[in-house]
Design a protein around this motif. Structure first.
Motif, mmCIF file in Angstrom:
data_model
loop_
_atom_site.group_PDB
_atom_site.id
_atom_site.type_symbol
_atom_site.label_atom_id
_atom_site.label_comp_id
_atom_site.label_asym_id
_atom_site.label_seq_id
_atom_site.Cartn_x
_atom_site.Cartn_y
_atom_site.Cartn_z
ATOM 1 N N ALA A 120 0.847 -1.202 0.000
ATOM 2 C CA ALA A 120 0.000 0.000 0.000
ATOM 3 C C ALA A 120 0.880 1.249 0.000
ATOM 4 O O ALA A 120 0.614 2.220 -0.712
ATOM 5 C CB ALA A 120 -0.922 -0.009 1.213
ATOM 6 N N LEU A 121 1.950 1.189 0.766
ATOM 7 C CA LEU A 121 2.875 2.316 0.841
ATOM 8 C C LEU A 121 3.521 2.565 -0.529
ATOM 9 O O LEU A 121 3.632 3.704 -0.986
ATOM 10 C CB LEU A 121 3.933 1.964 1.894
ATOM 11 C CG LEU A 121 4.672 3.060 2.603
ATOM 12 C CD1 LEU A 121 3.720 4.098 3.156
ATOM 13 C CD2 LEU A 121 5.487 2.449 3.755
ATOM 14 N N ALA A 122 3.940 1.508 -1.186
ATOM 15 C CA ALA A 122 4.542 1.653 -2.514
ATOM 16 C C ALA A 122 3.542 2.290 -3.477
ATOM 17 O O ALA A 122 3.904 3.125 -4.306
ATOM 18 C CB ALA A 122 4.979 0.290 -3.038
ATOM 19 N N TYR A 123 2.272 1.915 -3.317
ATOM 20 C CA TYR A 123 1.251 2.429 -4.233
ATOM 21 C C TYR A 123 0.915 3.888 -3.990
ATOM 22 O O TYR A 123 0.334 4.544 -4.841
ATOM 23 C CB TYR A 123 -0.005 1.529 -4.200
ATOM 24 C CG TYR A 123 0.093 0.415 -5.225
ATOM 25 C CD1 TYR A 123 1.095 -0.534 -5.124
ATOM 26 C CD2 TYR A 123 -0.769 0.353 -6.321
ATOM 27 C CE1 TYR A 123 1.227 -1.538 -6.087
ATOM 28 C CE2 TYR A 123 -0.649 -0.635 -7.283
ATOM 29 C CZ TYR A 123 0.349 -1.585 -7.163
ATOM 30 O OH TYR A 123 0.494 -2.553 -8.113
ATOM 31 N N VAL A 124 1.263 4.413 -2.824
ATOM 32 C CA VAL A 124 1.079 5.841 -2.586
ATOM 33 C C VAL A 124 1.879 6.604 -3.643
ATOM 34 O O VAL A 124 1.385 7.529 -4.297
ATOM 35 C CB VAL A 124 1.599 6.239 -1.185
ATOM 36 C CG1 VAL A 124 1.661 7.754 -1.035
ATOM 37 C CG2 VAL A 124 0.725 5.620 -0.099
ATOM 38 N N PHE A 125 3.126 6.160 -3.826
ATOM 39 C CA PHE A 125 4.012 6.875 -4.748
ATOM 40 C C PHE A 125 3.645 6.595 -6.198
ATOM 41 O O PHE A 125 3.709 7.460 -7.051
ATOM 42 C CB PHE A 125 5.467 6.502 -4.440
ATOM 43 C CG PHE A 125 5.851 6.947 -3.068
ATOM 44 C CD1 PHE A 125 6.277 8.251 -2.860
ATOM 45 C CD2 PHE A 125 5.708 6.106 -1.974
ATOM 46 C CE1 PHE A 125 6.589 8.693 -1.588
ATOM 47 C CE2 PHE A 125 6.014 6.535 -0.697
ATOM 48 C CZ PHE A 125 6.454 7.835 -0.503
ATOM 49 N N ARG A 126 3.245 5.362 -6.437
ATOM 50 C CA ARG A 126 2.863 5.023 -7.805
ATOM 51 C C ARG A 126 1.637 5.817 -8.238
ATOM 52 O O ARG A 126 1.594 6.356 -9.336
ATOM 53 C CB ARG A 126 2.556 3.533 -7.889
ATOM 54 C CG ARG A 126 3.797 2.709 -7.660
ATOM 55 C CD ARG A 126 3.512 1.237 -7.716
ATOM 56 N NE ARG A 126 4.731 0.538 -8.092
ATOM 57 C CZ ARG A 126 4.757 -0.649 -8.672
ATOM 58 N NH1 ARG A 126 3.635 -1.280 -8.915
ATOM 59 N NH2 ARG A 126 5.898 -1.218 -8.982
ATOM 60 N N ALA A 127 0.645 5.888 -7.337
ATOM 61 C CA ALA A 127 -0.582 6.623 -7.695
ATOM 62 C C ALA A 127 -0.283 8.113 -7.833
ATOM 63 O O ALA A 127 -0.702 8.755 -8.791
ATOM 64 C CB ALA A 127 -1.656 6.392 -6.629
ATOM 65 N N GLY A 128 0.480 8.638 -6.873
ATOM 66 C CA GLY A 128 0.754 10.073 -6.864
ATOM 67 C C GLY A 128 1.545 10.536 -8.084
ATOM 68 O O GLY A 128 1.412 11.669 -8.540
ATOM 69 N N SER A 129 2.389 9.647 -8.619
ATOM 70 C CA SER A 129 3.221 10.050 -9.755
ATOM 71 C C SER A 129 2.454 10.009 -11.078
ATOM 72 O O SER A 129 3.015 10.312 -12.129
ATOM 73 C CB SER A 129 4.439 9.137 -9.852
ATOM 74 O OG SER A 129 3.987 7.836 -10.197
ATOM 75 N N GLY A 130 1.199 9.590 -11.029
ATOM 76 C CA GLY A 130 0.408 9.552 -12.260
ATOM 77 C C GLY A 130 0.701 8.329 -13.117
ATOM 78 O O GLY A 130 0.317 8.265 -14.285
#
Ligand code: PFF
Length: 454
Positions: A120-130
């Protein structure tokens, strides 16, 4: 000192609401948003959901009341509480082993829980980066594969999550947790509603709803029923002392039954909303409902990739999911930490360091089970699957069974009546449930799953 005047050396929640928030923080977590949808997908949908709901009502809520009550009565770590209350009732000190089993279960669960929270933490950055914007289902699936096939990355995220967790636990679970949960839980709820709104426009909303709520009992095996019951324990944080230790910090005047209903209600609503957001996306994109532990990571990014301001919503969603996981993780290790402080003279900080280190190490097994050890299976299950099955479907229900027996048969009527302070009829209903219905239900589900009956 009278039993109802005891105080915990670890402190007390500032109010009844603080307890409700913290216990809801413990209950609402990856279990609701990550696990509930994927096991529902693997176990055929509607009938499984129905059994899960029945288990929440018949097994979960009575045991939650029992566990909070025992915790508040004893006001110590679950191990010492069980020993103390057994002694007060003139019973065998072996009841303390129930506390030990809980500590072990919490440790085992946290070891893999932290790895998934790392996703979930990794996906924070993935989602935020578009990264998800405009991506196809295949591309999204590929991104998930890329993450779980890399032990180094999983290790990095697991490590960060464990450190985050142990920092909070070392400060004492009360400071900061209340205010965080007060803000974050409602936000998570709102975002889930946004996602359900998106799901309504996928064109497959009704397929998703039918899958979730139309029971087809031919899809239900004995093992599915066990998994549904196990999940009722897992999602409500029952059977291992987490809710017991939170109960031990509860003010004496607060009503245990009312607060238990609120916590179970909020938890169930969040799980159902997650299912209503995810399955329409699954069907609209021709994905597989039984895709397993990666399900939400392969479906929700599709929604974020195609909705307006999706990068922002995606970022927020995974931040909130991480927080929900974090407020559950701290309750998984709290029983162990309080015991180390009470009985082994550890400071809170060193208790956290050692228990956190052990949990982190065991987490390596889960990390490898998604890549380098993925071929190693026992009964068709990987290391992660085995750990999950053993804890959620065996240890928690067994723990819950003994908690029900303890509350119904070992603790005197006077003690439980005094602690629960409920209207007489409701008290009688509860006592009947924990003495007869709940234990029998758990045993029947076990026997059914191993094929002895049914
Ligand atoms: N209830 C948490 C969830 O649904 O994610 C997981 C959990 C926390 C299970 C604490 C057990 C526990 F003691």
């Amino acid at each position: 000192m009278a039993a109802n005047e005891r105080q915990s050396i670890h402190g007390q929640w500032s109010s009844r609401w603080a307890f409700v928030l913290a216990a809801t923080g413990s209950a609402v977590g990856l279990g609701n948003i990550w696990k509930f949808p994927y096991i529902t997908g693997e176990n055929g949908g509607g009938a499984f959901v129905l059994v899960y709901l029945v288990c929440i009502a018949v097994v979960g809520i009575p045991i939650m009341i029992a566990e909070v009550m025992i915790g508040r009565r004893g006001r110590q770590s679950p191990i010492n509480t069980m020993r103390l209350l057994a002694r007060e009732e003139g019973r065998h000190p072996a009841w303390q082993y129930l506390g030990w089993a809980g500590v072990l279960a919490g440790f085992l669960i946290l070891s893999y829980y932290s790895v998934i929270a790392g996703w979930a933490l990794a996906y924070v950055f993935r989602a935020g980066s578009g990264m998800f914007t405009g991506a196809s289902a295949d591309e999204i699936g590929g991104l998930f594969e890329e993450l779980v096939s890399s032990p180094e990355r999983l290790l990095a995220w697991h490590t960060i999550f464990m450190v985050m967790t142990m920092i909070v636990v070392s400060r004492g679970v009360r400071s900061g947790l209340e205010s965080a949960v007060r803000l974050l839980m409602p936000s998570l709820f709102v975002l889930l509603v946004v996602l359900v709104g998106y799901a309504m426009n996928t064109g497959a909303f009704l397929d998703g709803i039918r899958f979730l709520f139309e029971p087809d009992f031919s899809k239900l095996s004995g093992e599915s029923v066990l998994i549904a019951m196990g999940h009722a324990f897992f999602t409500l944080s029952l059977g291992m002392g987490a809710i017991m230790i939170y109960g031990s910090y509860m003010p004496q005047y607060a009503s245990i039954a009312k607060t238990s209903f609120m916590i179970a209600g909020a938890d169930t609503v969040v799980a159902l909303l997650a299912g209503m957001a995810i399955f329409p996306i699954v069907f609209a994109n021709g994905l597989e409902p039984g895709a397993g532990p990666g399900l939400i990571f392969q479906t929700l990014p599709l929604a974020f990739g195609h909705m307006p301001a999706g990068a922002l919503f995606g970022l927020l969603f995974f931040v909130l999911l991480t927080f929900a996981a974090w407020s559950s993780a701290i309750s998984l290790i709290e029983p162990a930490v309080t015991w180390l402080v009470e009985n082994r003279g550890f400071s809170r900080v060193s208790a956290c360091m050692w228990s956190g280190l052990a949990t982190w190490l065991l987490g390596l097994g889960t990390i490898f089970s998604f890549n380098v050890w993925s071929d190693w299976t026992l009964f068709g299950k990987t290391f992660f699957d085995l750990l999950d099955f053993l804890t959620a479907n065996i240890m928690l229900p067994l723990g819950g069974l003994f908690i029900a027996i303890f509350a119904g048969w070992i603790l005197s009527r006077k003690a439980s009546q005094e602690e629960l302070a409920m209207a007489r009829v409701w008290y009688d209903v509860w006592r009947f449930l924990v003495r007869y219905i709940t234990p029998v239900a758990v045993v029947v589900v076990f026997l059914n799953a191993i094929g002895v009956i049914g």
